[in-house]
Design an enzyme around this catalytic site. Structure first.
Site, PDB file in Angstrom:
ATOM      1  N   ARG A   1      -4.248  -6.726  -1.237  1.00 53.79           N
ATOM      2  CA  ARG A   1      -4.339  -7.098   0.024  1.00 53.79           C
ATOM      3  C   ARG A   1      -3.011  -7.804   0.473  1.00 53.79           C
ATOM      4  O   ARG A   1      -3.220  -8.761   1.468  1.00 53.79           O
ATOM      5  CB  ARG A   1      -5.553  -7.565   0.692  1.00 53.79           C
ATOM      6  CG  ARG A   1      -6.831  -6.642   0.728  1.00 53.79           C
ATOM      7  CD  ARG A   1      -6.492  -5.884   1.906  1.00 53.79           C
ATOM      8  NE  ARG A   1      -7.529  -4.888   1.743  1.00 53.79           N
ATOM      9  CZ  ARG A   1      -8.988  -5.213   2.298  1.00 53.79           C
ATOM     10  NH1 ARG A   1      -9.185  -6.318   2.741  1.00 53.79           N
ATOM     11  NH2 ARG A   1      -9.769  -4.092   2.238  1.00 53.79           N
TER      12      ARG A   1
ATOM     13  N   ARG B   1      -3.897  -8.793   7.610  1.00 55.54           N
ATOM     14  CA  ARG B   1      -3.848  -9.292   8.795  1.00 55.54           C
ATOM     15  C   ARG B   1      -3.790 -10.980   8.911  1.00 55.54           C
ATOM     16  O   ARG B   1      -3.247 -11.265   9.897  1.00 55.54           O
ATOM     17  CB  ARG B   1      -5.268  -9.139   9.274  1.00 55.54           C
ATOM     18  CG  ARG B   1      -5.769  -7.986   9.933  1.00 55.54           C
ATOM     19  CD  ARG B   1      -7.136  -7.843  10.571  1.00 55.54           C
ATOM     20  NE  ARG B   1      -7.976  -7.603   9.120  1.00 55.54           N
ATOM     21  CZ  ARG B   1      -9.103  -7.649   9.009  1.00 55.54           C
ATOM     22  NH1 ARG B   1     -10.049  -7.064  10.132  1.00 55.54           N
ATOM     23  NH2 ARG B   1      -9.743  -7.419   7.836  1.00 55.54           N
TER      24      ARG B   1
ATOM     25  N   ARG C   1       0.333  -3.794  14.129  1.00 58.79           N
ATOM     26  CA  ARG C   1      -1.073  -3.198  14.174  1.00 58.79           C
ATOM     27  C   ARG C   1      -1.546  -3.026  15.673  1.00 58.79           C
ATOM     28  O   ARG C   1      -2.004  -1.859  16.248  1.00 58.79           O
ATOM     29  CB  ARG C   1      -2.086  -3.852  13.690  1.00 58.79           C
ATOM     30  CG  ARG C   1      -3.758  -3.353  13.404  1.00 58.79           C
ATOM     31  CD  ARG C   1      -4.454  -4.371  12.865  1.00 58.79           C
ATOM     32  NE  ARG C   1      -5.954  -3.967  12.506  1.00 58.79           N
ATOM     33  CZ  ARG C   1      -6.808  -3.728  13.344  1.00 58.79           C
ATOM     34  NH1 ARG C   1      -6.908  -4.127  14.702  1.00 58.79           N
ATOM     35  NH2 ARG C   1      -7.996  -3.275  12.987  1.00 58.79           N
TER      36      ARG C   1
ATOM     37  N   ASP D   1      -5.735   3.310   2.023  1.00 54.19           N
ATOM     38  CA  ASP D   1      -7.324   2.688   1.892  1.00 54.19           C
ATOM     39  C   ASP D   1      -7.968   3.592   0.757  1.00 54.19           C
ATOM     40  O   ASP D   1      -7.557   4.875   0.720  1.00 54.19           O
ATOM     41  CB  ASP D   1      -8.078   2.723   3.144  1.00 54.19           C
ATOM     42  CG  ASP D   1      -9.208   2.004   3.405  1.00 54.19           C
ATOM     43  OD1 ASP D   1      -9.122   0.755   3.315  1.00 54.19           O
ATOM     44  OD2 ASP D   1     -10.384   2.204   2.816  1.00 54.19           O
TER      45      ASP D   1
ATOM     46  N   TYR E   1     -19.812   4.195  -0.572  1.00 52.96           N
ATOM     47  CA  TYR E   1     -19.493   4.313   0.736  1.00 52.96           C
ATOM     48  C   TYR E   1     -19.949   5.519   1.427  1.00 52.96           C
ATOM     49  O   TYR E   1     -20.458   5.824   2.397  1.00 52.96           O
ATOM     50  CB  TYR E   1     -17.984   4.112   1.026  1.00 52.96           C
ATOM     51  CG  TYR E   1     -17.667   2.772   1.090  1.00 52.96           C
ATOM     52  CD1 TYR E   1     -17.895   1.658   1.860  1.00 52.96           C
ATOM     53  CD2 TYR E   1     -16.997   2.134  -0.316  1.00 52.96           C
ATOM     54  CE1 TYR E   1     -17.281   0.409   1.975  1.00 52.96           C
ATOM     55  CE2 TYR E   1     -16.562   0.816  -0.376  1.00 52.96           C
ATOM     56  CZ  TYR E   1     -16.670  -0.047   0.856  1.00 52.96           C
ATOM     57  OH  TYR E   1     -16.443  -1.244   0.565  1.00 52.96           O
TER      58      TYR E   1
HETATM   59  O1  CP3 Z   1      -3.538  -4.264  -1.327  1.00 52.03           O
HETATM   60  C1  CP3 Z   1      -3.063  -3.949  -0.680  1.00 52.03           C
HETATM   61  O2  CP3 Z   1      -2.088  -4.513   0.302  1.00 52.03           O
HETATM   62  C2  CP3 Z   1      -3.188  -2.277  -0.092  1.00 52.03           C
HETATM   63  C3  CP3 Z   1      -3.673  -1.927   0.764  1.00 52.03           C
HETATM   64  C4  CP3 Z   1      -5.355  -1.769   0.767  1.00 52.03           C
HETATM   65  C5  CP3 Z   1      -6.164  -1.539   1.845  1.00 52.03           C
HETATM   66  N1  CP3 Z   1      -7.474  -1.426   1.438  1.00 52.03           N
HETATM   67  C6  CP3 Z   1      -5.875  -1.872   3.242  1.00 52.03           C
HETATM   68  C7  CP3 Z   1      -6.642  -2.278   4.300  1.00 52.03           C
HETATM   69  C8  CP3 Z   1      -5.873  -1.527  -0.422  1.00 52.03           C
HETATM   70  C9  CP3 Z   1      -5.752  -1.424  -1.925  1.00 52.03           C
HETATM   71  C10 CP3 Z   1      -7.413  -1.177   0.014  1.00 52.03           C
HETATM   72  C11 CP3 Z   1      -8.516  -0.922  -0.655  1.00 52.03           C
HETATM   73  C12 CP3 Z   1      -9.783  -0.759  -0.176  1.00 52.03           C
HETATM   74  N2  CP3 Z   1     -10.360  -0.505   0.916  1.00 52.03           N
HETATM   75  C13 CP3 Z   1     -11.122  -1.207  -1.040  1.00 52.03           C
HETATM   76  C14 CP3 Z   1     -10.853  -1.713  -2.446  1.00 52.03           C
HETATM   77  C15 CP3 Z   1     -10.205  -3.012  -2.477  1.00 52.03           C
HETATM   78  C16 CP3 Z   1     -11.285  -4.163  -2.536  1.00 52.03           C
HETATM   79  O3  CP3 Z   1     -11.152  -4.740  -1.580  1.00 52.03           O
HETATM   80  O4  CP3 Z   1     -11.998  -4.202  -3.442  1.00 52.03           O
HETATM   81  C17 CP3 Z   1     -12.182  -1.165  -0.277  1.00 52.03           C
HETATM   82  C18 CP3 Z   1     -13.565  -1.509  -0.692  1.00 52.03           C
HETATM   83  C19 CP3 Z   1     -11.752  -0.723   1.032  1.00 52.03           C
HETATM   84  C20 CP3 Z   1     -12.490  -0.436   2.049  1.00 52.03           C
HETATM   85  C21 CP3 Z   1     -12.206  -0.964   3.326  1.00 52.03           C
HETATM   86  N3  CP3 Z   1     -11.153  -0.785   4.028  1.00 52.03           N
HETATM   87  C22 CP3 Z   1     -12.708  -2.204   3.817  1.00 52.03           C
HETATM   88  C23 CP3 Z   1     -14.088  -2.938   3.186  1.00 52.03           C
HETATM   89  C24 CP3 Z   1     -11.818  -2.575   4.729  1.00 52.03           C
HETATM   90  C25 CP3 Z   1     -12.023  -4.220   5.695  1.00 52.03           C
HETATM   91  C26 CP3 Z   1     -12.727  -3.941   6.891  1.00 52.03           C
HETATM   92  C27 CP3 Z   1     -12.518  -5.284   7.667  1.00 52.03           C
HETATM   93  O5  CP3 Z   1     -12.719  -4.965   8.963  1.00 52.03           O
HETATM   94  O6  CP3 Z   1     -11.917  -5.991   7.039  1.00 52.03           O
HETATM   95  C28 CP3 Z   1     -11.078  -1.830   4.849  1.00 52.03           C
HETATM   96  C29 CP3 Z   1      -9.833  -1.791   6.016  1.00 52.03           C
HETATM   97  C30 CP3 Z   1      -8.515  -2.290   5.357  1.00 52.03           C
HETATM   98  N4  CP3 Z   1      -7.974  -1.753   4.245  1.00 52.03           N
HETATM   99  C31 CP3 Z   1      -7.751  -3.207   5.999  1.00 52.03           C
HETATM  100  C32 CP3 Z   1      -6.464  -3.049   5.241  1.00 52.03           C
HETATM  101  C33 CP3 Z   1      -5.419  -3.970   5.319  1.00 52.03           C
HETATM  102  C34 CP3 Z   1      -8.108  -4.160   7.528  1.00 52.03           C
HETATM  103  C35 CP3 Z   1      -7.390  -3.309   8.207  1.00 52.03           C
HETATM  104  C36 CP3 Z   1      -7.328  -4.038   9.719  1.00 52.03           C
HETATM  105  O7  CP3 Z   1      -8.376  -4.141  10.205  1.00 52.03           O
HETATM  106  O8  CP3 Z   1      -6.167  -4.161  10.291  1.00 52.03           O
END
Ligand code: CP3
Length: 358
Positions: free
Chosen positions: A29, A33, A42, A79, A156
């Protein structure tokens, strides 16, 4: 795709357990944010999914952390839930609630109706982003492509979103194991096709996120997660020699299974902070590279505290790896959080490089 040599290949060399001048580092990540420039993009794009589905914006956001920090790899901005979205489950993000599906799969009939999406149509936006990012990186550092694990995607897809107790999918594992195995099989086929397509589009390393493997008892993990991770490690085509894209199997809570993961055929295993790197190195005996594993909360500490913890992790790995730092990719044990201080990331990256220099 051109094969011009990389300016900085220490990440790929460490994954192959080859000697490097310093320990490579990237952070799960690393685009997100906590960066004001991410929040600005964003706001302009409107939503997270709007960013991920627009290759130009996904490329811009992927490169943001590399402009600030001396990171040794870029990771595709996307994602893990793109696959079930392309399977027709209807992914959306409810403000402040995380990911959700309009049409979760909860019975054998809806599972039987699933199929592997087409990578160059339904998931074309991901491949276009990979191609654009490779071009814009201009060989500076390698690009990591990624996918969720079959089990984590199934969590999920069955729960319909995040979960605290995984009640629905665990009930399915107990009451309808054949249906769950059918789901895990189609997910595995999709993950292999997805990662192979990302590699064909230019990804130079591939990571599988088994975020929820650690909620399973060891016996259930051996039945519902490990065999599918092993199948990916065996069957994913990833090239030969220095064109081979190494595979990293990251799992939260995978400490009980390190020996099995090291025997899966993967090049590397990613671990969280509940296991010491030295112990992980001893137990995997040089069969794989290791990636990790600082507690992300260390970034809430002071710069001095961050330096102490980074050195301790580097030395712990070296001590368990027969006195050598080879085969270590430094990372956090899980992803960064939105309230983290970017200046602390700069301290961490700099300390990993200077302290591990050889
Ligand atoms: O690592 C990186 O920078 C690459 C980008 C990346 C994202 N998601 C961006 C993202 C990667 C590798 C993921 C994988 C991901 N997505 C996982 C596995 C990684 C882990 O954390 O174990 C999972 C479980 C997800 C599912 C998911 N997508 C979740 C739980 C969330 C968060 C929701 C929240 O409100 O916090 C997301 C959204 C997400 N994916 C964000 C980002 C930067 C937040 C987006 C935002 O609101 O701007």
């Amino acid at each position: 795709m051109s094969h011009a040599p990389l300016e900085n290949d220490r990440f790929l060399r460490a994954l192959r357990r080859q000697p490097v001048d310093r320990t490579p580092v990237w952070l799960m990540r690393q685009a997100g944010r906590y960066l004001p420039e991410y929040r600005a993009t964003r706001a302009r794009a409107g939503s997270f999914l709007g960013m991920a589905k627009n290759p130009e914006i996904a490329c811009e956001v992927t490169l943001q952390p590399l402009a600030r920090f001396d990171l040794d790899a870029a990771i595709l901005f996307s994602d893990i839930l793109t696959i079930p979205d392309a399977m027709g489950l209807g992914l959306y993000f409810a403000e402040g609630e995380g990911p959700k599906f309009e049409r979760p799969v909860r019975d054998a009939a809806s599972i039987a109706a699933l199929s592997v999406p087409d990578m160059e149509t339904e998931l074309r936006y991901v491949m276009d982003a990979v191609r654009l990012i490779r071009r814009e990186l201009r060989g500076k550092v390698p690009l990591i492509g990624f996918s969720g694990s079959p089990w984590t995607l199934a969590c999920y897809m069955v729960e319909g979103g995040g979960s605290k107790d995984f009640a629905r999918i665990k009930a399915m594992a107990l009451n309808e194991p054949a249906a769950l195995h059918t789901l895990l099989k189609v997910n595995t086929d999709a993950v292999i096709a997805y990662l192979a397509a990302q590699r064909a589009a230019g990804a130079q390393a591939l990571q599988v996120f088994d975020t929820w493997g650690g909620v399973l008892s060891p016996a259930m993990y051996r039945e519902f997660s490990l065999p599918y991770l092993s199948r990916i490690a065996r069957e994913l085509p990833r090239g030969e020699g220095d064109q081979r894209a190494p595979l990293i199997l990251f799992g939260k809570g995978n400490a009980a299974h390190l020996e099995a993961l090291a025997d899966s055929g993967t090049e590397a295993v990613g671990v969280d902070w509940l296991v010491e790197l030295g112990e992980a190195a001893r137990r995997t005996g040089g069969k794989v590279a290791l990636q990790g594993n600082l507690d992300p909360a260390v970034l809430y500490g002071s710069p001095d505290a961050i330096r102490v913890q980074a050195r301790a992790a580097l030395d712990n790995y070296r001590d368990g790896n027969g006195g050598s730092r080879e085969g270590h990719v430094f990372n956090l044990g899980h992803g960064m959080s939105p309230d983290m201080n970017p200046e602390h990331v700069a301290v961490l990256v700099e300390e990993v490089h200077t302290y591990s220099a050889r």
